[in-house]
Design a protein around this motif. Structure first.
Motif, PDB file in Angstrom:
ATOM      1  N   UNK A 143       0.767  -1.112  -0.096  1.00 32.85           N
ATOM      2  CA  UNK A 143       0.133  -0.030  -0.036  1.00 32.85           C
ATOM      3  C   UNK A 143       0.946   1.339   0.061  1.00 32.85           C
ATOM      4  N   UNK A 144       0.538   2.259  -0.766  1.00 29.96           N
ATOM      5  CA  UNK A 144       1.255   3.464  -0.937  1.00 29.96           C
ATOM      6  C   UNK A 144       0.307   4.638  -0.965  1.00 29.96           C
ATOM      7  N   UNK A 145       0.886   5.793  -0.574  1.00 26.68           N
ATOM      8  CA  UNK A 145       0.081   6.937  -0.908  1.00 26.68           C
ATOM      9  C   UNK A 145       1.168   7.904  -1.413  1.00 26.68           C
ATOM     10  N   UNK A 146       1.062   7.762  -2.807  1.00 25.81           N
ATOM     11  CA  UNK A 146       1.912   8.728  -3.780  1.00 25.81           C
ATOM     12  C   UNK A 146       1.924  10.285  -3.460  1.00 25.81           C
ATOM     13  N   UNK A 147       0.696  10.564  -3.182  1.00 26.44           N
ATOM     14  CA  UNK A 147       0.268  12.165  -2.841  1.00 26.44           C
ATOM     15  C   UNK A 147      -1.070  12.193  -2.234  1.00 26.44           C
ATOM     16  N   UNK A 148      -1.365  13.310  -1.579  1.00 27.98           N
ATOM     17  CA  UNK A 148      -2.507  13.495  -0.864  1.00 27.98           C
ATOM     18  C   UNK A 148      -3.841  13.171  -1.501  1.00 27.98           C
ATOM     19  N   UNK A 149      -3.705  12.887  -2.835  1.00 28.87           N
ATOM     20  CA  UNK A 149      -5.045  12.811  -3.613  1.00 28.87           C
ATOM     21  C   UNK A 149      -5.158  11.220  -4.130  1.00 28.87           C
ATOM     22  N   UNK A 150      -4.211  10.480  -3.743  1.00 27.79           N
ATOM     23  CA  UNK A 150      -4.050   9.021  -4.235  1.00 27.79           C
ATOM     24  C   UNK A 150      -3.632   8.146  -3.182  1.00 27.79           C
ATOM     25  N   UNK A 151      -4.435   6.938  -3.013  1.00 29.25           N
ATOM     26  CA  UNK A 151      -3.894   5.924  -2.429  1.00 29.25           C
ATOM     27  C   UNK A 151      -3.924   4.654  -3.054  1.00 29.25           C
ATOM     28  N   UNK A 152      -3.044   3.597  -3.051  1.00 33.15           N
ATOM     29  CA  UNK A 152      -2.919   2.508  -3.869  1.00 33.15           C
ATOM     30  C   UNK A 152      -2.962   1.225  -3.018  1.00 33.15           C
ATOM     31  N   UNK A 153      -3.486   0.087  -3.342  1.00 32.70           N
ATOM     32  CA  UNK A 153      -3.150  -1.069  -2.843  1.00 32.70           C
ATOM     33  C   UNK A 153      -2.917  -1.856  -3.994  1.00 32.70           C
ATOM     34  N   UNK A 154      -1.917  -2.564  -3.885  1.00 37.56           N
ATOM     35  CA  UNK A 154      -1.510  -3.481  -4.879  1.00 37.56           C
ATOM     36  C   UNK A 154      -1.460  -4.883  -4.557  1.00 37.56           C
ATOM     37  N   UNK A 155      -1.527  -5.984  -5.203  1.00 37.78           N
ATOM     38  CA  UNK A 155      -1.531  -7.234  -4.929  1.00 37.78           C
ATOM     39  C   UNK A 155      -0.977  -7.844  -6.256  1.00 37.78           C
ATOM     40  N   UNK A 156       0.431  -8.203  -5.745  1.00 37.73           N
ATOM     41  CA  UNK A 156       1.241  -9.186  -7.036  1.00 37.73           C
ATOM     42  C   UNK A 156       2.044 -10.206  -6.076  1.00 37.73           C
ATOM     43  N   UNK A 157       1.854 -11.641  -6.712  1.00 38.48           N
ATOM     44  CA  UNK A 157       0.766 -11.934  -7.587  1.00 38.48           C
ATOM     45  C   UNK A 157      -0.587 -12.407  -6.733  1.00 38.48           C
ATOM     46  N   UNK A 158      -1.896 -12.117  -7.559  1.00 36.22           N
ATOM     47  CA  UNK A 158      -2.849 -12.310  -6.916  1.00 36.22           C
ATOM     48  C   UNK A 158      -3.209 -13.846  -6.672  1.00 36.22           C
ATOM     49  N   UNK A 159      -3.922 -14.135  -5.818  1.00 32.37           N
ATOM     50  CA  UNK A 159      -4.527 -15.628  -5.596  1.00 32.37           C
ATOM     51  C   UNK A 159      -5.881 -15.422  -5.233  1.00 32.37           C
ATOM     52  N   UNK A 160      -6.474 -16.754  -5.571  1.00 33.52           N
ATOM     53  CA  UNK A 160      -7.868 -16.885  -5.481  1.00 33.52           C
ATOM     54  C   UNK A 160      -8.517 -16.297  -4.087  1.00 33.52           C
ATOM     55  N   UNK A 161      -7.884 -16.593  -2.985  1.00 33.00           N
ATOM     56  CA  UNK A 161      -8.101 -16.220  -1.470  1.00 33.00           C
ATOM     57  C   UNK A 161      -8.033 -14.791  -1.327  1.00 33.00           C
ATOM     58  N   UNK A 162      -7.546 -14.134  -2.241  1.00 33.06           N
ATOM     59  CA  UNK A 162      -7.804 -12.677  -2.163  1.00 33.06           C
ATOM     60  C   UNK A 162      -8.982 -11.860  -2.800  1.00 33.06           C
ATOM     61  N   UNK A 163      -9.845 -12.786  -3.451  1.00 38.78           N
ATOM     62  CA  UNK A 163     -11.086 -12.278  -3.791  1.00 38.78           C
ATOM     63  C   UNK A 163     -11.917 -11.918  -2.672  1.00 38.78           C
ATOM     64  N   UNK A 164     -12.529 -10.692  -2.827  1.00 43.83           N
ATOM     65  CA  UNK A 164     -12.984  -9.679  -1.427  1.00 43.83           C
ATOM     66  C   UNK A 164     -13.652  -8.517  -2.150  1.00 43.83           C
ATOM     67  N   UNK A 165     -14.121  -7.890  -1.489  1.00 43.98           N
ATOM     68  CA  UNK A 165     -14.532  -6.408  -1.556  1.00 43.98           C
ATOM     69  C   UNK A 165     -13.498  -5.627  -0.683  1.00 43.98           C
ATOM     70  N   UNK A 166     -12.806  -4.773  -1.517  1.00 38.79           N
ATOM     71  CA  UNK A 166     -11.671  -3.847  -0.881  1.00 38.79           C
ATOM     72  C   UNK A 166     -12.350  -2.256  -0.591  1.00 38.79           C
ATOM     73  N   UNK A 167     -12.230  -2.053   0.508  1.00 36.57           N
ATOM     74  CA  UNK A 167     -12.994  -0.642   0.642  1.00 36.57           C
ATOM     75  C   UNK A 167     -11.675   0.419   1.086  1.00 36.57           C
TER      76      UNK A 167
END
Lengths: 105, 118
Positions: free
Chosen positions: B67-91
């Protein structure tokens, strides 16, 4: 371990009935928040309780906070179908598991 | 009304692919949270930032999530590599925290990103 515990987790009610959802938390916090989530939707703020003895009411829902007992309650009066949703309590950023309420005609 | 904006709203991907979810918090909010919601685990706190600085990411699987927040208007969440157990709703949620206290300031949640990993 910091915990926020709700019960019951599932609640099926008849319209017109009353019921209470309980939220216990483990910290000495003096504030507690309630949120509502409709199926497939996001969470929305419902109540903010900021001190011991605080009571907030909106329509058929009333929330209260007892910081000495580390307990908050959400009381439902004369339930109607529109109240069907999942209700979460939160101590700051920590959320309980949610109570899924279904109100049946 | 001010809103927290999340993209994408829906994402279907195959196992092993990289997934990036983005969040634009409410202007003026100083704290940004990432949560994951599943039927089994409920609402889990993954990470959060205050004034763009990461404060806690102990809820995240470190080997694949970032997870990063490169600037005050943007936060990112990255998954690499993704797996089936990551299936979810991300808020993503944002709020104004003053002197370490939420006070009357509640969290405002985005609409969520529904991730399905096949």
């Amino acid at each position: 371990e910091l915990k926020v515990e709700q019960n019951p987790l599932f609640l099926s009610m008849q319209e017109g009935k009353n019921y209470t959802i309980y939220c216990n938390y483990s910290t000495t916090s003096d504030r507690l928040y309630w949120y509502r989530q409709d199926p497939g939707k996001s969470l929305e703020s419902l109540f903010v309780l900021l001190s011991n003895g605080a009571v907030k009411q909106e329509g058929r829902l009333m929330a209260s906070l007892d910081t000495k007992a580390r307990l908050s309650t959400l009381h439902i009066t004369a339930a109607v179908h529109d109240l069907s949703a999942t209700y979460f309590c939160a101590e700051d950023m920590r959320f309980g598991a949610g109570t899924r309420l279904t109100v049946k005609p | 009304d001010a809103r927290v904006t999340q993209t994408p709203r829906h994402k279907v991907t195959e196992m092993g692919q990289e997934v990036t979810m983005r969040c634009q918090p409410i202007l003026g909010h100083n704290t940004v949270f990432w949560y994951r919601q599943t039927m089994m685990q409920g609402l889990e706190l993954l990470a959060y930032f205050r004034n763009r600085a990461p404060l806690d990411d102990s809820g995240m699987p470190k080997d694949r999530f970032s997870a990063e927040m490169p600037d005050a208007t943007l936060a990112t969440l990255k998954i690499q590599p993704s797996e089936p157990r990551d299936s979810a709703v991300y808020f993503c949620a944002s709020g104004l925290v003053q002197d370490g206290r939420f006070g009357a300031n509640v969290l405002t949640f985005g609409a969520g990103s529904r991730l399905t990993v096949l």
